[in-house]
Design an enzyme around this catalytic site. Structure first.
Site, PDB file in Angstrom:
ATOM      1  CG  ASP A   1      -2.313   0.832   0.987  1.00  0.00           C
ATOM      2  OD1 ASP A   1      -2.010   1.856   0.227  1.00  0.00           O
ATOM      3  OD2 ASP A   1      -3.151   0.226   1.645  1.00  0.00           O
TER       4      ASP A   1
ATOM      5  CB  CYS B   1      -6.512   3.015  -3.549  1.00  0.00           C
ATOM      6  SG  CYS B   1      -6.769   2.425  -5.066  1.00  0.00           S
TER       7      CYS B   1
ATOM      8  CG  ASN C   1      -2.197   2.438   4.754  1.00  0.00           C
ATOM      9  OD1 ASN C   1      -1.799   2.810   3.501  1.00  0.00           O
ATOM     10  ND2 ASN C   1      -3.023   1.201   4.967  1.00  0.00           N
TER      11      ASN C   1
HETATM   12  N1  COA Z   1      -0.290  -9.602 -13.411  1.00  0.00           N
HETATM   13  C1  COA Z   1       0.283  -9.177 -14.518  1.00  0.00           C
HETATM   14  N2  COA Z   1      -0.363  -8.958 -15.800  1.00  0.00           N
HETATM   15  C2  COA Z   1      -1.502  -8.991 -15.701  1.00  0.00           C
HETATM   16  C3  COA Z   1      -2.148  -9.653 -14.684  1.00  0.00           C
HETATM   17  C4  COA Z   1      -1.677  -9.738 -13.493  1.00  0.00           C
HETATM   18  N3  COA Z   1      -2.360 -10.143 -12.555  1.00  0.00           N
HETATM   19  N4  COA Z   1      -3.790  -9.499 -14.819  1.00  0.00           N
HETATM   20  C5  COA Z   1      -3.751  -9.097 -16.090  1.00  0.00           C
HETATM   21  N5  COA Z   1      -2.614  -8.494 -16.511  1.00  0.00           N
HETATM   22  C6  COA Z   1      -2.006  -7.979 -17.964  1.00  0.00           C
HETATM   23  C7  COA Z   1      -2.609  -8.890 -18.969  1.00  0.00           C
HETATM   24  O1  COA Z   1      -1.732  -9.964 -19.283  1.00  0.00           O
HETATM   25  C8  COA Z   1      -2.633  -7.816 -20.196  1.00  0.00           C
HETATM   26  O2  COA Z   1      -1.407  -7.633 -20.681  1.00  0.00           O
HETATM   27  P1  COA Z   1      -1.229  -7.194 -22.199  1.00  0.00           P
HETATM   28  O3  COA Z   1      -2.054  -5.962 -22.281  1.00  0.00           O
HETATM   29  O4  COA Z   1       0.346  -7.187 -22.220  1.00  0.00           O
HETATM   30  O5  COA Z   1      -1.722  -8.281 -22.892  1.00  0.00           O
HETATM   31  C9  COA Z   1      -3.227  -6.701 -19.507  1.00  0.00           C
HETATM   32  O6  COA Z   1      -2.513  -6.926 -18.164  1.00  0.00           O
HETATM   33  C10 COA Z   1      -4.613  -6.605 -19.559  1.00  0.00           C
HETATM   34  O7  COA Z   1      -5.360  -7.751 -18.901  1.00  0.00           O
HETATM   35  P2  COA Z   1      -7.029  -7.723 -18.520  1.00  0.00           P
HETATM   36  O8  COA Z   1      -7.178  -9.035 -18.153  1.00  0.00           O
HETATM   37  O9  COA Z   1      -7.627  -7.378 -19.706  1.00  0.00           O
HETATM   38  O10 COA Z   1      -6.838  -6.672 -17.510  1.00  0.00           O
HETATM   39  P3  COA Z   1      -7.674  -5.345 -17.311  1.00  0.00           P
HETATM   40  O11 COA Z   1      -7.156  -4.324 -18.268  1.00  0.00           O
HETATM   41  O12 COA Z   1      -9.027  -5.493 -17.271  1.00  0.00           O
HETATM   42  O13 COA Z   1      -7.286  -4.821 -15.945  1.00  0.00           O
HETATM   43  C11 COA Z   1      -6.533  -5.739 -13.513  1.00  0.00           C
HETATM   44  C12 COA Z   1      -7.502  -5.646 -14.828  1.00  0.00           C
HETATM   45  C13 COA Z   1      -7.262  -6.376 -12.322  1.00  0.00           C
HETATM   46  C14 COA Z   1      -5.418  -6.711 -14.227  1.00  0.00           C
HETATM   47  C15 COA Z   1      -5.816  -4.282 -13.376  1.00  0.00           C
HETATM   48  O14 COA Z   1      -7.040  -3.475 -13.314  1.00  0.00           O
HETATM   49  C16 COA Z   1      -5.114  -4.298 -12.298  1.00  0.00           C
HETATM   50  O15 COA Z   1      -3.956  -4.955 -12.018  1.00  0.00           O
HETATM   51  N6  COA Z   1      -5.491  -3.233 -11.265  1.00  0.00           N
HETATM   52  C17 COA Z   1      -4.470  -3.012 -10.230  1.00  0.00           C
HETATM   53  C18 COA Z   1      -5.570  -2.898  -8.997  1.00  0.00           C
HETATM   54  C19 COA Z   1      -4.717  -2.540  -7.786  1.00  0.00           C
HETATM   55  O16 COA Z   1      -3.558  -3.099  -7.542  1.00  0.00           O
HETATM   56  N7  COA Z   1      -5.115  -1.485  -6.866  1.00  0.00           N
HETATM   57  C20 COA Z   1      -4.496  -0.992  -5.795  1.00  0.00           C
HETATM   58  C21 COA Z   1      -4.685  -2.002  -4.540  1.00  0.00           C
HETATM   59  S1  COA Z   1      -6.489  -2.266  -4.060  1.00  0.00           S
HETATM   60 ZN    ZN Z   2      -5.200   0.942   1.770  1.00  0.00          ZN
END
Ligand code: COA
Ligand code: ZN
Length: 306
Positions: A13, A237, A246
């Protein structure tokens, strides 16, 4: 005397929202130093998309190079199956699933509906069953959403219930942008504890509006023993406008120990790591005890008073 468990989230975080990427070796140095302070859990990183959270793009390298202590649970946050697969390969002790109570924040954070998040968690639970990895479930925006405002307690309880149905035994209510107040925390935690007395309930507060430690007091009054906190009071976030730090781990430990709760944490060691964190991020940290000293750190009596 009652024991409390402190979960340190600075490496996830805290560092996810820092303006500068913290070099991998310094992340490892911080986590290794934290392992030596008596913390119950350390959230090491997140296995999310490196495009979404570039600061944690070194998750595998960090997990592979920290020195693990058997007394500490090393946790990784995940949001989808790909994250679970990466966490399994990295041998995390525990994964922290994340979904928001707010539909809008869930879409901003993980780009899907809350129903789609829970559907994905079902698949993740099946994948994790064959491993020894334990699962915790976080509910972001449980005390309010920066886009939608307040979330009904009925909806929060429904989401806790969805985690319980999936077989998750530890649930964290997270106040992503510090919107929760002490009465709300007491009411919500009491309701969860009444309905699921066996559930391990944890709280994750941000101090965005100065209510963080007051909310901990309400958590304690409701019997909650697990608290997440961030060294130095960093954190936030990246997908929640106005997010700030936090509650600060050293301030939390200091308060709990003053009140007679045990934490297992060596506060002097923790303060030393906090000092190092300040050097690493090269800016002032919001934490207060690191600046003021502990209440037991007294000053010399002025000369003229003798
Ligand atoms: N680790 C690494 N890469 C990932 C992944 C993971 N867990 N999940 C998806 N990806 C990659 C895919 O391989 C794809 O890569 P490409 O563009 O090179 O083909 C790309 O991300 C998009 O994948 P997709 O499944 O369509 O994901 P999305 O664009 O709908 O995004 C998340 C969804 C969940 C992956 C993304 O929103 C995310 O990582 N969010 C982070 C949230 C976070 O950490 N917030 C703070 C803490 S609460
Ligand atoms: Zn938090």
């Amino acid at each position: 005397m009652q024991h409390t468990y402190i979960h340190e989230v600075v490496a996830r975080d805290g560092l996810q929202i820092e303006p500068q990427f913290v070099p991998t070796e310094q992340k490892i140095e911080l986590i290794d130093a934290l392992s030596d302070t008596g913390l119950a859990k350390i959230e090491v990183t997140s296995f999310v998309s490196p495009k979404a959270v570039p600061n944690l793009r070194d998750a595998e390298t960090v997990m592979a190079n920290i020195k693990r202590k058997p007394s500490v649970k090393y946790v990784a946050l995940i949001a989808n199956l790909k994250g679970a697969e990466r966490a399994i390969a990295a041998r995390a002790d525990e994964v922290n699933l994340v979904v928001s109570v707010s539909e809008t924040h869930n879409r901003a954070n993980v780009r899907r509906s809350t129903d789609a998040s829970f559907e994905g968690f079902g698949e993740i639970m099946r994948e994790l069953e064959r491993t020894g990895i334990s699962v915790a479930g976080a509910l972001s925006t449980a005390f309010g959403c920066p886009f939608e405002g307040g979330q009904s307690s009925g909806r929060v309880l429904q989401f806790v219930g969805r985690y319980v149905e999936l077989g998750v035994r530890s649930v964290t209510l997270a106040d992503t942008t510090g919107m929760g107040h002490p009465k709300q925390v007491l009411d919500l935690c009491s309701a969860v504890r009444e309905r699921w007395p066996e559930l391990e309930l944890a709280l994750h507060f941000h101090n965005t509006r100065g209510m963080g430690l007051a909310n901990v007091l309400s958590g304690l009054a409701a019997g909650v023993q697990h608290y997440e906190a961030c060294l130095g009071g960093l954190g936030g976030c990246p997908f929640a406008p106005g997010a700030t730090g936090n509650i600060c781990t050293e301030d939390l430990v200091h308060m709990l120990e003053c009140m007679g709760y045990t934490t297992g944490v060596n506060l002097d060691k923790l303060l030393a790591v906090s000092k190092r964190l300040g050097e690493i991020v090269s800016h002032e940290l919001p934490g207060q005890v690191a600046k003021a000293g502990k209440t037991t750190d007294l000053h010399p009596i002025p000369g003229g008073l003798h």
